[in-house]
Scaffold this motif. Structure first.
Motif, short mmCIF file in Angstrom:
data_model
loop_
_atom_site.label_atom_id
_atom_site.label_comp_id
_atom_site.label_asym_id
_atom_site.label_seq_id
_atom_site.Cartn_x
_atom_site.Cartn_y
_atom_site.Cartn_z
N SER A 139 81.84 30.16 49.95
CA SER A 139 80.41 30.49 49.86
C SER A 139 79.85 30.43 51.28
O SER A 139 80.37 29.71 52.14
N ARG A 140 78.79 31.17 51.53
CA ARG A 140 78.22 31.16 52.88
C ARG A 140 77.50 29.86 53.17
O ARG A 140 77.51 29.39 54.30
N GLY A 141 76.84 29.29 52.16
CA GLY A 141 76.04 28.09 52.39
C GLY A 141 76.85 26.80 52.44
O GLY A 141 76.87 26.10 53.44
N THR A 142 77.56 26.51 51.36
CA THR A 142 78.26 25.21 51.26
C THR A 142 79.71 25.28 51.68
O THR A 142 80.36 24.25 51.81
N ARG A 143 80.23 26.48 51.88
CA ARG A 143 81.62 26.71 52.29
C ARG A 143 82.63 26.20 51.26
O ARG A 143 83.78 25.94 51.58
N ARG A 144 82.20 26.08 49.99
CA ARG A 144 83.16 25.70 48.94
C ARG A 144 83.90 26.95 48.48
O ARG A 144 83.42 28.06 48.65
N TRP A 145 85.08 26.78 47.90
CA TRP A 145 85.86 27.90 47.41
C TRP A 145 85.26 28.41 46.12
O TRP A 145 84.99 27.66 45.19
N VAL A 146 85.04 29.74 46.07
CA VAL A 146 84.46 30.41 44.90
C VAL A 146 85.14 31.76 44.74
O VAL A 146 85.94 32.16 45.59
N ILE A 147 84.77 32.47 43.69
CA ILE A 147 85.19 33.86 43.54
C ILE A 147 84.02 34.73 43.98
O ILE A 147 82.89 34.26 44.03
N PRO A 148 84.26 36.00 44.31
CA PRO A 148 83.13 36.87 44.66
C PRO A 148 82.09 36.86 43.53
O PRO A 148 82.43 36.93 42.35
N GLN A 149 80.83 36.74 43.93
CA GLN A 149 79.75 36.65 42.94
C GLN A 149 78.48 37.21 43.51
O GLN A 149 78.31 37.28 44.72
N GLY A 150 77.60 37.61 42.63
CA GLY A 150 76.34 38.17 43.09
C GLY A 150 75.39 38.42 41.95
O GLY A 150 75.69 38.11 40.80
N TRP A 151 74.24 38.97 42.28
CA TRP A 151 73.22 39.27 41.29
C TRP A 151 73.60 40.50 40.49
O TRP A 151 74.30 41.37 41.01
N PRO A 152 73.11 40.59 39.24
CA PRO A 152 73.35 41.83 38.48
C PRO A 152 72.77 43.03 39.24
O PRO A 152 71.79 42.90 39.96
N MET A 153 73.39 44.17 39.08
CA MET A 153 72.95 45.38 39.76
C MET A 153 72.36 46.35 38.74
O MET A 153 73.03 46.69 37.76
N LYS A 154 71.14 46.77 39.00
CA LYS A 154 70.45 47.67 38.08
C LYS A 154 71.27 48.95 37.90
O LYS A 154 71.75 49.53 38.87
N GLY A 155 71.44 49.33 36.65
CA GLY A 155 72.18 50.55 36.34
C GLY A 155 73.69 50.37 36.29
O GLY A 155 74.41 51.33 36.04
N ARG A 156 74.17 49.15 36.53
CA ARG A 156 75.62 48.90 36.48
C ARG A 156 75.93 47.88 35.40
O ARG A 156 75.21 46.90 35.23
N LYS A 157 77.01 48.09 34.72
CA LYS A 157 77.48 47.13 33.73
C LYS A 157 78.02 45.91 34.48
O LYS A 157 78.42 46.01 35.65
#
Length: 130
Positions: free
Chosen positions: A5-23
């Motif tokens: 993650s950019r903030g805490t530098r912990r290991w995560v999977i790619p993640q983000g906000w829902p995107m309008k018009g995309r499932k």
């Protein structure tokens, strides 16, 4: 593959906000491309979900719920939008499950191991919702 993650530098999977018009699964594939340069075939059915706190630019932490989608990686681009902003590393699934902090994400990664035993190589990505 896990990324930091950019903030805490912990290991995560790619993640983000829902995107309008995309499932959700299409949003997850897009996040994997933007954050780690991964291109592949994303599953339409989530293999799990997990809760986490997403830190905003304002430093406020917002509770989010992410769905985890399998991604069969075909390639990794040489350049991608967030290259250099995070560390990334390929893990085997047992190591990946140990490296993440969120218990529900750990469970989803362990479920991916079961999925792999029946369908072949895949990696996971996330389409988050708050």
């Amino acid at each position: 593959m896990l990324i930091t993650s950019r903030g805490t530098r912990r290991w995560v999977i790619p993640q983000g906000w829902p995107m309008k018009g995309r499932k959700p699964h299409a949003s997850a594939a897009r996040e994997a491309l933007e954050e780690a340069g991964l291109v592949g075939e994303v599953g339409k059915v989530p293999i799990g979900s997990y809760g986490y706190g997403k830190r905003l630019k304002s430093r406020e932490v917002v509770p989010c719920q992410g769905e985890v989608f399998p991604l069969k990686v075909k390639s990794q681009r040489k350049r991608w939008p967030e290259k250099g902003q995070r560390s990334l590393r390929w893990f085997d699934l047992a190591e990946a499950a140990e490296a993440v902090h969120e218990p529900e994400l750990r469970d989803a990664i362990q479920r991916a191991k079961l999925l792999l035993s029946s369908v072949g190589a895949a990696h996971v990505s996330d389409g988050s919702r708050n």
